[in-house]
Design a protein around this motif. Structure first.
Motif, PDB file in Angstrom:
ATOM      1  N   PRO A  70     -55.717 -56.786  56.273  1.00  0.00           N
ATOM      2  CA  PRO A  70     -55.886 -55.726  57.273  1.00  0.00           C
ATOM      3  C   PRO A  70     -54.651 -55.500  58.134  1.00  0.00           C
ATOM      4  O   PRO A  70     -54.508 -54.429  58.738  1.00  0.00           O
ATOM      5  N   CYS A  71     -53.751 -56.492  58.202  1.00  0.00           N
ATOM      6  CA  CYS A  71     -52.574 -56.364  59.063  1.00  0.00           C
ATOM      7  C   CYS A  71     -51.350 -55.829  58.329  1.00  0.00           C
ATOM      8  O   CYS A  71     -50.313 -55.563  58.950  1.00  0.00           O
ATOM      9  N   ASP A  72     -51.417 -55.688  57.021  1.00  0.00           N
ATOM     10  CA  ASP A  72     -50.306 -55.081  56.295  1.00  0.00           C
ATOM     11  C   ASP A  72     -50.153 -53.626  56.720  1.00  0.00           C
ATOM     12  O   ASP A  72     -51.125 -52.974  57.114  1.00  0.00           O
ATOM     13  N   LYS A  73     -48.906 -53.115  56.639  1.00  0.00           N
ATOM     14  CA  LYS A  73     -48.613 -51.820  57.254  1.00  0.00           C
ATOM     15  C   LYS A  73     -47.986 -50.829  56.287  1.00  0.00           C
ATOM     16  O   LYS A  73     -47.273 -51.200  55.359  1.00  0.00           O
ATOM     17  N   LEU A  74     -48.281 -49.573  56.564  1.00  0.00           N
ATOM     18  CA  LEU A  74     -47.644 -48.447  55.892  1.00  0.00           C
ATOM     19  C   LEU A  74     -47.324 -47.396  56.947  1.00  0.00           C
ATOM     20  O   LEU A  74     -48.001 -47.297  57.976  1.00  0.00           O
TER      21      LEU A  74
ATOM     22  N   LEU B 130     -63.940 -59.180  55.685  1.00  0.00           N
ATOM     23  CA  LEU B 130     -62.782 -58.465  56.220  1.00  0.00           C
ATOM     24  C   LEU B 130     -63.059 -56.968  56.338  1.00  0.00           C
ATOM     25  O   LEU B 130     -62.560 -56.307  57.250  1.00  0.00           O
ATOM     26  N   MET B 131     -63.886 -56.436  55.441  1.00  0.00           N
ATOM     27  CA  MET B 131     -64.234 -55.022  55.539  1.00  0.00           C
ATOM     28  C   MET B 131     -65.107 -54.744  56.762  1.00  0.00           C
ATOM     29  O   MET B 131     -64.973 -53.698  57.403  1.00  0.00           O
ATOM     30  N   LEU B 132     -65.989 -55.679  57.115  1.00  0.00           N
ATOM     31  CA  LEU B 132     -66.752 -55.504  58.354  1.00  0.00           C
ATOM     32  C   LEU B 132     -65.795 -55.459  59.547  1.00  0.00           C
ATOM     33  O   LEU B 132     -65.969 -54.659  60.478  1.00  0.00           O
ATOM     34  N   HIS B 133     -64.775 -56.316  59.511  1.00  0.00           N
ATOM     35  CA  HIS B 133     -63.753 -56.313  60.555  1.00  0.00           C
ATOM     36  C   HIS B 133     -63.002 -54.982  60.552  1.00  0.00           C
ATOM     37  O   HIS B 133     -62.682 -54.431  61.621  1.00  0.00           O
TER      38      HIS B 133
ATOM     39  N   LEU C 137     -71.774 -58.219  64.859  1.00  0.00           N
ATOM     40  CA  LEU C 137     -71.723 -58.300  63.405  1.00  0.00           C
ATOM     41  C   LEU C 137     -71.425 -59.741  63.021  1.00  0.00           C
ATOM     42  O   LEU C 137     -70.878 -60.502  63.824  1.00  0.00           O
ATOM     43  N   PRO C 138     -71.767 -60.165  61.816  1.00  0.00           N
ATOM     44  CA  PRO C 138     -71.655 -61.586  61.457  1.00  0.00           C
ATOM     45  C   PRO C 138     -70.239 -62.138  61.618  1.00  0.00           C
ATOM     46  O   PRO C 138     -69.252 -61.481  61.270  1.00  0.00           O
ATOM     47  N   ASP C 139     -70.165 -63.352  62.153  1.00  0.00           N
ATOM     48  CA  ASP C 139     -68.900 -64.086  62.144  1.00  0.00           C
ATOM     49  C   ASP C 139     -68.704 -64.684  60.760  1.00  0.00           C
ATOM     50  O   ASP C 139     -69.672 -64.906  60.023  1.00  0.00           O
ATOM     51  N   PRO C 140     -67.447 -64.971  60.380  1.00  0.00           N
ATOM     52  CA  PRO C 140     -67.223 -65.553  59.049  1.00  0.00           C
ATOM     53  C   PRO C 140     -67.807 -66.957  58.955  1.00  0.00           C
ATOM     54  O   PRO C 140     -67.747 -67.732  59.907  1.00  0.00           O
ATOM     55  N   ASN C 141     -68.408 -67.270  57.825  1.00  0.00           N
ATOM     56  CA  ASN C 141     -68.940 -68.621  57.631  1.00  0.00           C
ATOM     57  C   ASN C 141     -68.119 -69.428  56.627  1.00  0.00           C
ATOM     58  O   ASN C 141     -68.525 -70.510  56.206  1.00  0.00           O
TER      59      ASN C 141
ATOM     60  N   TYR D 242     -55.921 -61.127  59.844  1.00  0.00           N
ATOM     61  CA  TYR D 242     -56.697 -59.964  60.262  1.00  0.00           C
ATOM     62  C   TYR D 242     -56.636 -59.716  61.768  1.00  0.00           C
ATOM     63  O   TYR D 242     -56.968 -58.635  62.236  1.00  0.00           O
ATOM     64  N   ASN D 243     -56.216 -60.723  62.553  1.00  0.00           N
ATOM     65  CA  ASN D 243     -56.067 -60.525  63.999  1.00  0.00           C
ATOM     66  C   ASN D 243     -54.678 -59.970  64.290  1.00  0.00           C
ATOM     67  O   ASN D 243     -53.787 -60.668  64.748  1.00  0.00           O
ATOM     68  N   CYS D 244     -54.492 -58.687  64.000  1.00  0.00           N
ATOM     69  CA  CYS D 244     -53.203 -58.048  64.198  1.00  0.00           C
ATOM     70  C   CYS D 244     -53.282 -57.051  65.346  1.00  0.00           C
ATOM     71  O   CYS D 244     -54.321 -56.456  65.595  1.00  0.00           O
ATOM     72  N   THR D 245     -52.160 -56.881  66.045  1.00  0.00           N
ATOM     73  CA  THR D 245     -52.106 -55.946  67.159  1.00  0.00           C
ATOM     74  C   THR D 245     -51.502 -54.641  66.675  1.00  0.00           C
ATOM     75  O   THR D 245     -50.427 -54.624  66.065  1.00  0.00           O
ATOM     76  N   SER D 246     -52.206 -53.564  66.939  1.00  0.00           N
ATOM     77  CA  SER D 246     -51.678 -52.254  66.540  1.00  0.00           C
ATOM     78  C   SER D 246     -50.425 -51.956  67.351  1.00  0.00           C
ATOM     79  O   SER D 246     -50.377 -52.178  68.556  1.00  0.00           O
ATOM     80  N   PHE D 247     -49.402 -51.454  66.677  1.00  0.00           N
ATOM     81  CA  PHE D 247     -48.126 -51.160  67.341  1.00  0.00           C
ATOM     82  C   PHE D 247     -47.964 -49.656  67.455  1.00  0.00           C
ATOM     83  O   PHE D 247     -48.032 -48.929  66.478  1.00  0.00           O
ATOM     84  N   ARG D 248     -47.771 -49.191  68.695  1.00  0.00           N
ATOM     85  CA  ARG D 248     -47.533 -47.769  68.920  1.00  0.00           C
ATOM     86  C   ARG D 248     -46.116 -47.604  69.479  1.00  0.00           C
ATOM     87  O   ARG D 248     -45.804 -48.162  70.540  1.00  0.00           O
ATOM     88  N   PRO D 249     -45.242 -46.872  68.802  1.00  0.00           N
ATOM     89  CA  PRO D 249     -43.873 -46.683  69.299  1.00  0.00           C
ATOM     90  C   PRO D 249     -43.867 -46.031  70.673  1.00  0.00           C
ATOM     91  O   PRO D 249     -44.771 -45.283  71.023  1.00  0.00           O
ATOM     92  N   LYS D 250     -42.821 -46.349  71.441  1.00  0.00           N
ATOM     93  CA  LYS D 250     -42.700 -45.765  72.780  1.00  0.00           C
ATOM     94  C   LYS D 250     -42.371 -44.277  72.709  1.00  0.00           C
ATOM     95  O   LYS D 250     -42.720 -43.506  73.578  1.00  0.00           O
ATOM     96  N   THR D 251     -41.654 -43.887  71.679  1.00  0.00           N
ATOM     97  CA  THR D 251     -41.266 -42.483  71.558  1.00  0.00           C
ATOM     98  C   THR D 251     -42.379 -41.670  70.910  1.00  0.00           C
ATOM     99  O   THR D 251     -43.171 -42.191  70.140  1.00  0.00           O
ATOM    100  N   ASP D 252     -42.453 -40.403  71.227  1.00  0.00           N
ATOM    101  CA  ASP D 252     -43.435 -39.516  70.618  1.00  0.00           C
ATOM    102  C   ASP D 252     -42.815 -38.708  69.483  1.00  0.00           C
ATOM    103  O   ASP D 252     -43.392 -37.741  69.011  1.00  0.00           O
ATOM    104  N   THR D 253     -41.619 -39.120  69.051  1.00  0.00           N
ATOM    105  CA  THR D 253     -40.952 -38.408  67.972  1.00  0.00           C
ATOM    106  C   THR D 253     -41.782 -38.485  66.699  1.00  0.00           C
ATOM    107  O   THR D 253     -42.226 -39.571  66.303  1.00  0.00           O
TER     108      THR D 253
END
Length: 752
Positions: free
Chosen positions: A469-473, A610-613, A714-718, A725-736
């Protein structure tokens, strides 16, 4: 006159034994069919089959004659007294034929005052064995004078046979279970429900008299349509009861002064119209019934479904309240313009006329007018009185056929289903906006493009293939080149807002925000054929086109299979086939068949969890398309909800599939024809059309303690989750914004 009567009596006494014997043996096939001993032992009573919810609520019936039998002990004495006093005062004294009544009837007929002399047993024989219908008739049926005499003779024979095989109480029981009380109500139990919504034993004297009074003429004395005449007939019956000492004067005065109080049964009212559950059950069990020579309309089956009547009620209320508002919004949105347009927003010419050409009436008129379209159009343009559906109730209008087609083409429809994935039990089924007007079921019959609700299959296939889930495009313009039958084609998907942010987005963020460009790139990486295979494996049964746009929901699917497939993620990777019927029993309670869901492991636990996440990203990630749910009272006690919106081209379809710890619920909204739609996303996307129904439904379910559905995570993993999967979304400072396009071929790879 007296001499004439004596001569007729002697002739009758001499001829009767011979006619009796000849009719019984059907001499020379002149007299027709008479009931056999087997007929008498197994009376041909048609019994309604009943459909029950999982919480034991009667939710529908199948019947030709709506009948539910009762025992003699369930019939109150006042009902029996009313019948005997009115129809057959010597019932307990005769042997099936009342000679005194016969003589009186003959005398009155000769005198010009025709009166019936049939006993209760004779009436039962006529009802049970159809002694006046074609099957019972012989060659003598063509002789006008002899025919009615033979009918009466066979009724006497059948009545005498019944009296020899059954006790008087058993005859009364058979009578009360077979006789028609009007309004599609056969038998005393159904009649009591129909008119008074109560148990038979609770009938008052005046209610008993009203029901018995109906037997003389169910249409004439119908208390719903002719209340005054019905009360007059009721009072005649009460008069007979006091005449023969079945009522004392005080009870009589009280009963005769009582005003008519009807309370029609609501379940019966719904059944007389129809319901999507009833139609779905019928289609489901039809083959079993045919293979086992079972008649679901007359064999008195008990059909036990998985439907929860409480959840069903909340769903129906959510559909009704939201769809009425949405329809008004649609009318206001289009105003005086017609809503059928092509991809460029241009009105489709002759849209309604082309719809008319699909009608049987068009084919008929085409033959009448030799294909002259001007004449056909003129005929179909003639207004006539009709009743049409509206959210304010049945609406009486003066519409031509073309008018009605245009009116109905503008209506929005819906499908709604709620599933318990671990058991496969379908808890809610709403196939459309009104089963009485629209038989087409949008849960299981309708196939429409899934839009972005298909995207989770791309992300799940990617996670299964090694992505996290944390891989990026990067969200940027994409052009995909591919080969179609040897010809190179290109496809350049746009985001729903036509903006490419340039953000380096995690897969969770991209799915939560429903980013088309990232999904298209990921589909290319996984392989669109692999995406199709994955979706088919976890529950999509419809044919999927393995093309670059598959990840954006370009293939037609049903709501039923979409919800079943989402259920795999909540069910720890197991695909459990949805079931609507649990078991079917016969009228005595013997189980005839049990339906067990089939379960199969189709996805590893880590991928399913991971899909529930990932699904929670629609709520938690920046720009998540499920964030409208924050406006509902859903977030107590750490409650968690995952879900995915979906919107197809031109807003033709709006979808929402929501996941809670207990249920997977799917909603679809759209017009019957995809060419009819909202023009803008701010009104027509799934978050505006379908999501609110889910929000209203699940909010009311949580607030109703009777449902047993509670807030919760929703269920915790057993098991240990190895992928990040605990990744922080990154938003650029610029609006370009990124405007440079990347080109991908089917052999291009993107590093991640």
């Amino acid at each position: 006159m007296l001499i004439k009567l004596k001569r007729l009596s002697r002739l009758f006494l001499i001829a009767f034994p011979f006619v009796f014997i000849a009719a019984e043996i059907n001499l020379f096939w002149l007299f027709g069919y008479s009931p056999t001993l087997k007929d008498l032992r197994e009376p041909p009573i048609s019994i309604a089959s009943e459909i029950y919810s999982a919480d034991s609520v009667l939710i529908g019936k199948f019947y030709r004659e709506n009948r539910v039998p009762v025992s003699f002990e369930e019939i109150p004495q006042n009902v029996i007294n009313a019948l005997i006093a009115t129809e057959d005062i010597r019932f307990y004294k005769h042997f099936g034929v009342d000679l005194f009544s016969v003589a009186g009837s003959m005398f009155s007929t000769i005198s010009g005052d025709k009166r019936g002399g049939s006993t209760i047993t004779q009436q039962l024989a006529k009802n049970l064995y159809e002694t006046r219908r074609v099957k019972s008739q012989g060659l003598f049926q063509k002789i006008p004078i002899i025919n009615p005499i033979l009918f009466k003779c066979k009724e006497w024979i059948s009545a005498i046979k019944l009296e020899t095989m059954y006790s008087k109480n058993e005859i009364l029981t058979l009578y009360f279970n077979t006789v028609s009380f009007g309004n599609s109500s056969f038998g005393i139990k159904v009649a009591t429900n129909t008119y008074f919504s109560k148990q038979v034993l609770d009938l008052t004297n005046e209610e008993a008299a009203l029901l018995v009074g109906l037997l003389k003429a169910t249409s004439t004395y119908n208390p719903i349509k002719n209340p005054e005449v019905s009360v007059e007939r009721r009072n005649v019956v009460l008069g007979q009861m006091i005449k023969y000492n079945f009522l004392d004067s005080i009870s009589y005065e009280k009963a005769i002064k009582t005003k008519l109080k009807l309370k029609p049964d609501t379940v019966l009212d719904k059944e007389e119209k129809d319901s999507y559950i009833r139609m779905a059950v019928r289609n489901l069990i039809k083959k079993w019934a045919d293979d086992n020579y079972v008649d679901i309309y007359s064999d008195g089956l008990k059909i036990y479904t998985t439907i929860d009547s409480r959840l069903q009620k909340h769903a129906e209320k959510a559909v009704e309240s939201h769809m009425a508002v949405l329809q008004n919004r649609f009318y206001s949105h289009w105003g005086d313009k017609n809503p059928w347009t092509d991809d460029k927003g241009i009105e489709i010419p002759d849209f309604i006329w082309n719809q008319a050409k699909k009608l049987n009436i068009y084919k008929h008129l085409s033959s009448v007018y030799n294909g002259n379209e001007d004449s056909i159009r003129a005929k179909l343009s003639i207004p006539k009185k009709m009743t049409v559906f509206s959210w304010k109730g049945d609406s009486k209008v003066n519409f031509s056929t073309l008018d009605s087609l245009a009116y109905y083409a503008k209506l929005l429809h819906t499908g709604f289903i709620s599933l318990k994935p671990n058991t496969g039990e379908i808890k809610v089924w709403v196939g459309g906006i009104n089963a009485n007007y629209f038989k087409y079921d949008h849960v299981i019959q309708s196939k429409r493009q899934a839009g972005s609700t298909f995207k989770p299959f791309v992300y799940a296939a990617a996670i299964e293939a090694g992505w996290s889930p944390c891989d990026k495009l990067v969200d940027r313009p994409v052009t995909i080149r591919y080969s179609d039958n040897g010809t190179t084609q290109t496809w350049s998907p746009k985001n729903s807002d036509w903006v490419f942010t340039g953000y380096n987005m995690s897969l969770r963020w991209a799915m939560g925000k429903s980013c088309n460009s990232v999904t298209a790139q990921l589909t290319e990486q996984v392989g669109w054929d692999k995406v199709a295979q994955f979706a088919n494996r976890i529950g999509i049964e419809s044919k999927l086109d393995a093309v670059p746009s598959i990840g954006l929901g370009s293939s037609d699917v049903t709501l039923h299979e979409m919800v079943a497939s989402y259920g795999v993620f909540l069910n720890e990777g197991s695909k459990t086939s949805p079931i609507l019927v649990q078991k079917i029993a016969d009228n005595s309670g013997r189980i005839l068949i049990t339906y067990e869901p089939k379960s199969e492991k189709v996805l590893d636990y880590e991928t399913s969890w991971l899909m529930l996440h990932m699904f929670k990203g629609g709520i938690q990630e920046p720009g998540g398309t499920s964030q409208a749910l924050w406006g509902y009272d859903l977030w107590r006690n750490g409650n968690e909800i995952g879900g995915k919106t979906g919107t197809t081209t031109n807003c033709s379809d709006g979808w929402y599939i929501g996941i809670t710890k207990d249920l997977v619920t799917g909603v679809w909204v759209g017009a019957q024809d995809p060419s009819v739609h909202f023009r803008t996303n701010d009104l027509g996307e799934g978050s505006k059309t379908a999501l609110p129904m889910f929000g209203k439904y699940i909010e009311s379910v949580y607030k109703d303690p009777k449902t047993g559905i509670k807030y919760g995570k929703l269920p915790d993993p057993n098991v240990p989750i190895l992928k990040k999967y605990n990744c922080t979304s990154f938003r650029p400072k610029t609006d370009t914004l990124i405007t440079d396009s990347i080109e991908i071929t089917d052999i291009t790879t993107i590093n991640f």
